[in-house]
Design an enzyme around this catalytic site. Structure first.
Site, PDB file in Angstrom:
ATOM      1  N   LYS A 143       8.340  43.387 -93.281  1.00 41.19           N
ATOM      2  CA  LYS A 143       9.342  44.386 -92.850  1.00 41.19           C
ATOM      3  C   LYS A 143       9.212  45.963 -93.390  1.00 41.19           C
ATOM      4  O   LYS A 143       8.594  46.053 -94.565  1.00 41.19           O
ATOM      5  CB  LYS A 143      10.672  44.614 -93.044  1.00 41.19           C
ATOM      6  CG  LYS A 143      11.098  43.941 -91.641  1.00 41.19           C
ATOM      7  CD  LYS A 143      12.626  42.946 -91.471  1.00 41.19           C
ATOM      8  CE  LYS A 143      13.585  44.535 -91.025  1.00 41.19           C
ATOM      9  NZ  LYS A 143      14.589  43.903 -90.670  1.00 41.19           N
TER      10      LYS A 143
HETATM   11  O1  G3P Z   1      18.353  45.103 -88.377  1.00 40.53           O
HETATM   12  C1  G3P Z   1      18.825  46.262 -89.434  1.00 40.53           C
HETATM   13  C2  G3P Z   1      20.514  45.779 -89.374  1.00 40.53           C
HETATM   14  O2  G3P Z   1      20.619  44.750 -90.591  1.00 40.53           O
HETATM   15  C3  G3P Z   1      21.858  47.477 -90.214  1.00 40.53           C
HETATM   16  O3  G3P Z   1      22.161  47.173 -88.982  1.00 40.53           O
HETATM   17  O4  G3P Z   1      24.569  47.332 -88.644  1.00 40.53           O
HETATM   18  O5  G3P Z   1      23.839  48.403 -91.002  1.00 40.53           O
HETATM   19  O6  G3P Z   1      22.836  49.954 -88.496  1.00 40.53           O
HETATM   20  P1  G3P Z   1      23.762  47.983 -89.579  1.00 40.53           P
END
Ligand code: G3P
Length: 216
Positions: A85
């Site tokens: 990534k």
């Molecule tokens: O895959 C990306 C994710 O982990 C981010 O999630 O909820 O922190 O925006 P969030």
């Protein structure tokens, strides 16, 4: 649409994986930090649980292209089916184009616009990860972004797959399937929310009670 799990927590991965519905595990530095383990140790533990075909995503932390490339090569060597990534920024795109020419599979992460997704695909990224929930958080509509990228990739016949990330609830996951995402990467909690339904529970309780009335 495939489902990946967005966690590095071993118990969550074991449990989700045992359901036979998960074909990938995505991590990022925040997710790894939550487990309090070294990156390599976390990936080794995940690898020991899942099948060799399962994709595992690990993220670079460097900010310059040449260092991202070095990191990406090292991540790729950890195991087959390791996806690197890389943030969707200027240096990231440079790194993705170098790594993809070497046959290393990459995922352009932190993608927040269709333009970024188009550039990720042009650079040779195998995957692009638009963050649905974080777009919603700033008052825009994350799902419109997914729809636009899906339409754009379909028209262009782009080989890059959409791994929709930052999914926060079951509705997100259903709408992602309808919008044409290739993959939704989902936190364990959201997977469990998708399974649970009060009518399934009460229906099961009633079936079991009625079974007791059947002459044996
Ligand atoms: O895959 C990306 C994710 O982990 C981010 O999630 O909820 O922190 O925006 P969030």
């Amino acid at each position: 649409m495939k489902l990946f799990i967005d966690t590095a927590n071993i118990e969550e991965i074991k449990d989700a994986y045992s359901l036979g519905i998960v074909s990938g595990v995505t991590t990022n530095p925040s997710i790894i930090a939550r487990e309090g383990k070294k990156f390599e140790d976390a990936i080794a533990e995940i690898s020991a649980i899942v099948s060799p075909e399962t994709l595992i995503f690990g993220e670079v932390i460097s900010l310059e292209a040449d260092k991202m490339v070095e990191e990406g090569r090292a991540i790729n060597k950890i195991r087959p089916n390791m996806i690197v990534k890389i943030p969707t920024c200027k240096e990231g795109l440079k790194a993705v184009s170098i790594l993809s020419k070497e046959g290393i599979k990459t995922c352009c992460t932190l993608c927040f616009s269709a333009g970024q997704a188009l550039l990720a695909s042009a650079a040779g990224a195998s995957y692009v990860a638009p963050f649905v929930g974080r777009v919603d958080d700033i008052g825009w509509t994350g799902m419109e972004l997914i729809q636009k990228i899906a339409d754009m990739f379909a028209i262009q016949e782009a080989p890059t797959q959409i791994v929709a990330a930052s999914t926060r609830n079951p509705i997100h996951v259903i709408d992602l399937a309808l919008a044409g995402a290739d993959v939704a990467t989902v936190p364990y909690k959201v997977l469990m929310q998708m399974i649970d339904h009060p009518l399934t529970k009460s229906g099961l309780d009633k079936f079991l009670k009625d079974y007791e009335k059947i002459p044996k």
